[in-house]
Enzyme design. Structure first.
Site, PDB file in Angstrom:
ATOM      1  N   ASP A   1      -2.544 -15.162  10.434  1.00  0.00           N
ATOM      2  CA  ASP A   1      -3.252 -13.905  10.159  1.00  0.00           C
ATOM      3  C   ASP A   1      -3.184 -13.074  11.433  1.00  0.00           C
ATOM      4  OD1 ASP A   1      -5.398 -13.097   7.758  1.00  0.00           O
ATOM      5  OD2 ASP A   1      -5.746 -12.011   9.625  1.00  0.00           O
TER       6      ASP A   1
ATOM      7  N   VAL B   1       2.530  -9.121  11.075  1.00  0.00           N
ATOM      8  CA  VAL B   1       3.857  -9.080  10.431  1.00  0.00           C
ATOM      9  C   VAL B   1       4.600  -7.771  10.696  1.00  0.00           C
ATOM     10  CG1 VAL B   1       3.206 -10.715   8.616  1.00  0.00           C
ATOM     11  CG2 VAL B   1       2.975  -8.242   8.197  1.00  0.00           C
TER      12      VAL B   1
ATOM     13  N   ASN C   1       2.030 -13.198   2.065  1.00  0.00           N
ATOM     14  CA  ASN C   1       0.861 -12.580   1.431  1.00  0.00           C
ATOM     15  C   ASN C   1       0.461 -11.253   2.074  1.00  0.00           C
ATOM     16  OD1 ASN C   1      -1.607 -12.697  -0.276  1.00  0.00           O
ATOM     17  ND2 ASN C   1      -2.610 -12.852   1.723  1.00  0.00           N
TER      18      ASN C   1
ATOM     19  N   TYR D   1       1.258   2.867  -0.854  1.00  0.00           N
ATOM     20  CA  TYR D   1       1.128   1.439  -1.190  1.00  0.00           C
ATOM     21  C   TYR D   1       2.034   1.093  -2.382  1.00  0.00           C
ATOM     22  CZ  TYR D   1      -1.313  -2.899  -2.578  1.00  0.00           C
ATOM     23  OH  TYR D   1      -1.631  -4.193  -2.929  1.00  0.00           O
TER      24      TYR D   1
ATOM     25  N   LYS E   1       5.104  -1.546  -2.477  1.00  0.00           N
ATOM     26  CA  LYS E   1       5.151  -2.703  -3.373  1.00  0.00           C
ATOM     27  C   LYS E   1       6.377  -2.648  -4.295  1.00  0.00           C
ATOM     28  CE  LYS E   1       1.441  -4.992  -2.071  1.00  0.00           C
ATOM     29  NZ  LYS E   1       1.567  -6.306  -1.403  1.00  0.00           N
TER      30      LYS E   1
HETATM   31  N1  NAD Z   1      -6.808  -7.680  -4.076  1.00  0.00           N
HETATM   32  C1  NAD Z   1      -6.110  -7.063  -5.010  1.00  0.00           C
HETATM   33  O1  NAD Z   1      -6.652  -6.516  -5.991  1.00  0.00           O
HETATM   34  C2  NAD Z   1      -4.614  -7.023  -4.913  1.00  0.00           C
HETATM   35  C3  NAD Z   1      -3.881  -6.490  -5.990  1.00  0.00           C
HETATM   36  C4  NAD Z   1      -2.495  -6.458  -5.894  1.00  0.00           C
HETATM   37  C5  NAD Z   1      -1.861  -6.940  -4.769  1.00  0.00           C
HETATM   38  N2  NAD Z   1      -2.588  -7.440  -3.739  1.00  0.00           N
HETATM   39  C6  NAD Z   1      -1.870  -7.935  -2.561  1.00  0.00           C
HETATM   40  O2  NAD Z   1      -2.300  -9.249  -2.281  1.00  0.00           O
HETATM   41  C7  NAD Z   1      -2.190  -9.515  -0.881  1.00  0.00           C
HETATM   42  C8  NAD Z   1      -3.495 -10.089  -0.396  1.00  0.00           C
HETATM   43  O3  NAD Z   1      -4.550  -9.161  -0.575  1.00  0.00           O
HETATM   44  P1  NAD Z   1      -6.060  -9.590  -0.780  1.00  0.00           P
HETATM   45  O4  NAD Z   1      -6.767  -8.343  -1.178  1.00  0.00           O
HETATM   46  O5  NAD Z   1      -6.150 -10.753  -1.682  1.00  0.00           O
HETATM   47  O6  NAD Z   1      -6.577  -9.984   0.671  1.00  0.00           O
HETATM   48  P2  NAD Z   1      -6.292 -11.299   1.561  1.00  0.00           P
HETATM   49  O7  NAD Z   1      -7.608 -11.851   1.964  1.00  0.00           O
HETATM   50  O8  NAD Z   1      -5.333 -12.219   0.908  1.00  0.00           O
HETATM   51  O9  NAD Z   1      -5.552 -10.652   2.819  1.00  0.00           O
HETATM   52  C9  NAD Z   1      -6.235  -9.906   3.805  1.00  0.00           C
HETATM   53  C10 NAD Z   1      -5.823 -10.469   5.165  1.00  0.00           C
HETATM   54  O10 NAD Z   1      -4.647  -9.787   5.622  1.00  0.00           O
HETATM   55  C11 NAD Z   1      -4.702  -9.762   7.030  1.00  0.00           C
HETATM   56  N3  NAD Z   1      -3.767  -8.783   7.575  1.00  0.00           N
HETATM   57  C12 NAD Z   1      -3.907  -7.437   7.541  1.00  0.00           C
HETATM   58  N4  NAD Z   1      -2.871  -6.848   8.197  1.00  0.00           N
HETATM   59  C13 NAD Z   1      -2.069  -7.846   8.636  1.00  0.00           C
HETATM   60  C14 NAD Z   1      -0.866  -7.866   9.393  1.00  0.00           C
HETATM   61  N5  NAD Z   1      -0.293  -6.731   9.841  1.00  0.00           N
HETATM   62  N6  NAD Z   1      -0.300  -9.065   9.673  1.00  0.00           N
HETATM   63  C15 NAD Z   1      -0.885 -10.213   9.250  1.00  0.00           C
HETATM   64  N7  NAD Z   1      -2.040 -10.251   8.551  1.00  0.00           N
HETATM   65  C16 NAD Z   1      -2.631  -9.082   8.247  1.00  0.00           C
HETATM   66  C17 NAD Z   1      -6.172  -9.417   7.276  1.00  0.00           C
HETATM   67  O11 NAD Z   1      -6.584  -9.734   8.590  1.00  0.00           O
HETATM   68  C18 NAD Z   1      -6.905 -10.235   6.224  1.00  0.00           C
HETATM   69  O12 NAD Z   1      -7.342 -11.479   6.744  1.00  0.00           O
HETATM   70  C19 NAD Z   1      -1.784  -8.185  -0.242  1.00  0.00           C
HETATM   71  O13 NAD Z   1      -0.383  -8.166  -0.059  1.00  0.00           O
HETATM   72  C20 NAD Z   1      -2.195  -7.161  -1.293  1.00  0.00           C
HETATM   73  O14 NAD Z   1      -1.438  -5.980  -1.192  1.00  0.00           O
HETATM   74  C21 NAD Z   1      -3.954  -7.495  -3.791  1.00  0.00           C
END
Ligand code: NAD
Length: 263
Positions: free
Chosen positions: A50, A79, A105, A171, A175
């Site tokens: 992370d 990343v 992720n 975004y 994606k």
């Molecule tokens: N939550 C949703 O509704 C949803 C819907 C569609 C897609 N997604 C995608 O799912 C993935 C996970 O999202 P989530 O909402 O479940 O949160 P998550 O908890 O899985 O991820 C959040 C984490 O990402 C870390 N992060 C942020 N920028 C970063 C970077 N530059 N390098 C490394 N780590 C970093 C943050 O510190 C945080 O701990 C993302 O790719 C998101 O776009 C989420």
């Protein structure tokens, strides 16, 4: 199973004996859920990463406590920084004795009308969400090819790669890029036995999202789902586990929506 109030699914040994690397695993959402699931599905060793060092230490401790697995290692990585990405993959290769499964992720979103969007905001979202996934995929492919043992990469995309939503042009473009990257990279990686697929969540409501997104928007999005709710993070992680497992041996370049409404 009650679809409105799903029961947590226990592990079935889908990743028995595998080593796994998960990025952005120290939040409250899909990354941490995927790390926990990988252990419950029998992985032998895990690296979680992370950008946030403090939460990463907590995540490693919590995973160890919950599962009893000792071979869990944390390594910070942004990343958006190529040196971080290479250092993470090299660390994971050494710590795990080779990475079998990479779960990409990391992704970042904000809400902004396009006519108000500054280049810097557009670039940041693209750089973490699309370029970050590309950097991790590119370097992992190189390392998996050199090791010659195959491997699996699972990218986290989003249904917004297909759907329109106001204030999400950056975004959604990122994606859609992750989806295209997944297809093209999979074709190249097949030559050396590596599968690459994506999961596209629709909505996954978790504590960090609740803090950052307006309540009215979350309610509107939940209302669009056939189940009237967002996915639990572990429900998205379950799809990732399937894609990472040998059950998906004939799947590559695919993108599976984790959603209860049509794309
Ligand atoms: N939550 C949703 O509704 C949803 C819907 C569609 C897609 N997604 C995608 O799912 C993935 C996970 O999202 P989530 O909402 O479940 O949160 P998550 O908890 O899985 O991820 C959040 C984490 O990402 C870390 N992060 C942020 N920028 C970063 C970077 N530059 N390098 C490394 N780590 C970093 C943050 O510190 C945080 O701990 C993302 O790719 C998101 O776009 C989420």
């Amino acid at each position: 199973m009650d679809i409105h109030n799903p029961t947590y699914v226990e592990g079935h040994g889908l990743l028995k004996g595998k080593s796994v690397l998960v990025t952005a695993a120290a939040g409250a959402g899909i990354g941490y859920a995927a790390a926990l699931k990988a252990i419950e599905e029998g992985c032998r060793a895990l690296v979680v990463s992370d950008i946030h060092e403090g939460r990463l230490t907590d995540a490693v401790n919590s995973l160890k406590e919950k599962t009893g697995l000792r071979n869990i290692y944390g390594k910070t990585c942004n990343v958006a920084v190529e040196e971080d990405v290479q250092a993470l993959v090299n660390f994971a290769e050494d710590a795990l004795g080779g990475v079998d499964v990479l779960i990409n992720n990391a992704g970042l979103g904000t809400s902004k009308l396009l006519i108000e969007m500054e280049d810097a905001e557009w670039m940041k979202v693209l750089d973490v969400t699309l370029n970050g996934t590309m950097r991790m995929t590119r370097y992992m492919m190189k390392v998996m090819k050199a090791r010659g043992q195959g491997g699996v990469i699972v990218n986290n995309a989003s249904v917004l790669g297909w759907r329109a939503q106001k204030e999400q042009s950056h975004y959604a473009a990122a994606k859609a890029g992750v989806m295209a990257l997944t297809r093209c990279a999979a074709l190249e990686a097949a030559e050396f036995g590596v599968r690459i697929n994506a999961v596209s969540p629709s909505l996954c409501v978790h504590p960090m999202l609740k803090k950052s997104a307006p309540e009215a928007l979350l309610q509107e999005l939940e209302g669009r789902e056939a189940y009237g709710r967002g996915a639990e993070a572990w429900e998205v992680a379950n799809v990732m586990m399937f894609l990472a497992s040998d059950y998906a041996s004939y799947l590559t370049g695919e993108n599976i929506a984790c959603s209860s409404q049509q794309a």
